[in-house]
Design a protein around this motif. Structure first.
Motif, mmCIF file in Angstrom:
data_model
loop_
_atom_site.group_PDB
_atom_site.id
_atom_site.type_symbol
_atom_site.label_atom_id
_atom_site.label_comp_id
_atom_site.label_asym_id
_atom_site.label_seq_id
_atom_site.Cartn_x
_atom_site.Cartn_y
_atom_site.Cartn_z
ATOM 1 N N ILE A 215 0.422 -0.767 0.066
ATOM 2 C CA ILE A 215 0.228 -0.142 -0.061
ATOM 3 C C ILE A 215 0.978 0.812 0.092
ATOM 4 C CG2 ILE A 215 -1.780 1.292 1.696
ATOM 5 C CD1 ILE A 215 -2.793 -1.436 3.005
ATOM 6 N N THR A 216 0.779 1.889 -0.374
ATOM 7 C CA THR A 216 1.266 3.435 -0.662
ATOM 8 C C THR A 216 0.353 4.553 0.293
ATOM 9 O OG1 THR A 216 2.363 3.144 -3.074
ATOM 10 C CG2 THR A 216 2.009 5.232 -2.371
ATOM 11 N N VAL A 217 1.793 4.760 1.031
ATOM 12 C CA VAL A 217 1.356 6.588 1.799
ATOM 13 C C VAL A 217 1.831 7.949 0.883
ATOM 14 C CG1 VAL A 217 -0.013 7.953 3.377
ATOM 15 C CG2 VAL A 217 0.210 5.634 3.592
ATOM 16 N N LYS A 218 1.197 8.612 0.177
ATOM 17 C CA LYS A 218 1.764 9.834 -0.007
ATOM 18 C C LYS A 218 0.909 11.539 0.715
ATOM 19 C CE LYS A 218 3.483 11.970 -4.457
ATOM 20 N NZ LYS A 218 3.453 11.331 -6.525
ATOM 21 N N ASP A 219 1.419 12.351 0.918
ATOM 22 C CA ASP A 219 1.211 13.489 1.354
ATOM 23 C C ASP A 219 -0.098 13.248 2.567
ATOM 24 O OD1 ASP A 219 3.093 15.098 -0.464
ATOM 25 O OD2 ASP A 219 1.457 14.517 -2.226
ATOM 26 N N GLY A 220 0.200 12.114 2.603
ATOM 27 C CA GLY A 220 -1.198 12.248 3.841
ATOM 28 C C GLY A 220 -2.623 11.206 3.684
ATOM 29 N N VAL A 221 -2.649 11.096 2.445
ATOM 30 C CA VAL A 221 -3.306 10.036 1.891
ATOM 31 C C VAL A 221 -2.875 7.981 1.857
ATOM 32 C CG1 VAL A 221 -5.674 10.107 0.001
ATOM 33 C CG2 VAL A 221 -4.134 11.902 0.488
ATOM 34 N N VAL A 222 -4.066 7.861 1.753
ATOM 35 C CA VAL A 222 -3.161 6.316 2.106
ATOM 36 C C VAL A 222 -3.991 5.838 0.782
ATOM 37 C CG1 VAL A 222 -3.452 3.959 2.741
ATOM 38 C CG2 VAL A 222 -3.904 5.456 3.630
ATOM 39 N N ALA A 223 -3.404 5.420 -0.723
ATOM 40 C CA ALA A 223 -3.602 5.177 -2.233
ATOM 41 C C ALA A 223 -4.631 3.844 -2.066
ATOM 42 C CB ALA A 223 -2.744 4.943 -3.020
#
Length: 223
Positions: A215-223
């Protein structure tokens, strides 16, 4: 089973700062019981925030975080602590061992806070896991052990109460390449062997490659 304690159901999760700023958003996340899942993303993206929220250790959470039928966002602090005690093991980046104690005493540290009837079982389980992980159970303190051995001791500590869920936050960050690869294999083996759900935050691609899913988390959002 849909209500298996290791099955995760997250909906509309938001974690906020004390001033109301949104630190993390996870609109939807489902993880099957027994799965091995990695969490990746840039530094500061919110990976550890997500992991701590899943453990019931993060403040200011709204939405639903359900392990089986247990909703941690709706639980009070006492219920969250009981859930962690009964069902959750956590491995931290910095080992967090008591240097004056030996590997078995560290691995079975929970026995100091459990009823007397449970203490022998915890020590037996910790001893067995240390043996499986190839760590000497000598009585000397842990300061003489390598980084990889110290992290294995922390894994034994996390597993002593036979949790259904194992969470790890950058568990290989302080290890050399060989020790990191060995530890990643050990984590997956200990989880898969008992049908545990494993969730690992890591920058280490070799660790992520051993997961069933990432799972990717980017800029505080779980993709």
């Amino acid at each position: 089973m849909a209500d298996a304690i290791g099955a995760l159901f997250v909906r509309d999760l938001k974690v906020s700062s004390n001033r109301g700023r949104i630190l993390l958003s996870a609109p939807k996340l489902d993880i099957a019981a027994g799965a091995a899942v990695g969490i990746k993303g840039p530094s500061g993206a919110g990976k550890s925030t997500l992991l701590f929220a899943l453990a019931g250790l993060q403040q200011n959470c709204t939405g639903a975080i359900k392990w089986g039928s247990v909703d941690l966002t709706a639980a009070n602090q006492t219920a969250k602590a009981k859930f962690r005690r009964d069902h959750l093991g956590i491995v931290f980046q910095d080992f967090l061992l008591f240097d004056e104690l030996g590997p078995l005493e560290n691995g079975a540290i929970q026995s100091l806070f459990r009823p007397k009837t449970a203490r022998a079982g915890l020590r037996t389980a910790a001893s067995a896991t240390l043996k499986q992980l190839g760590v000497s159970r000598d009585t000397g303190d842990v300061t003489t052990y390598s980084g990889g051995e110290r992290q294995r001791i922390s894994v034994a500590r996390a597993l002593a109460h036979d949790p259904a869920i194992l969470l790890a936050d950058e568990p290989t960050a302080n290890l050399d390449r060989d020790a990191a690869d060995a530890l990643a294999t050990d984590l997956v083996s200990q989880a898969k062997g008992k049908g545990r759900t494993l969730i690992v935050v890591s920058h280490d691609q070799s660790v992520l490659d051993q997961m069933d899913r990432v799972i990717t988390v980017k800029d505080g959002v779980v993709a």
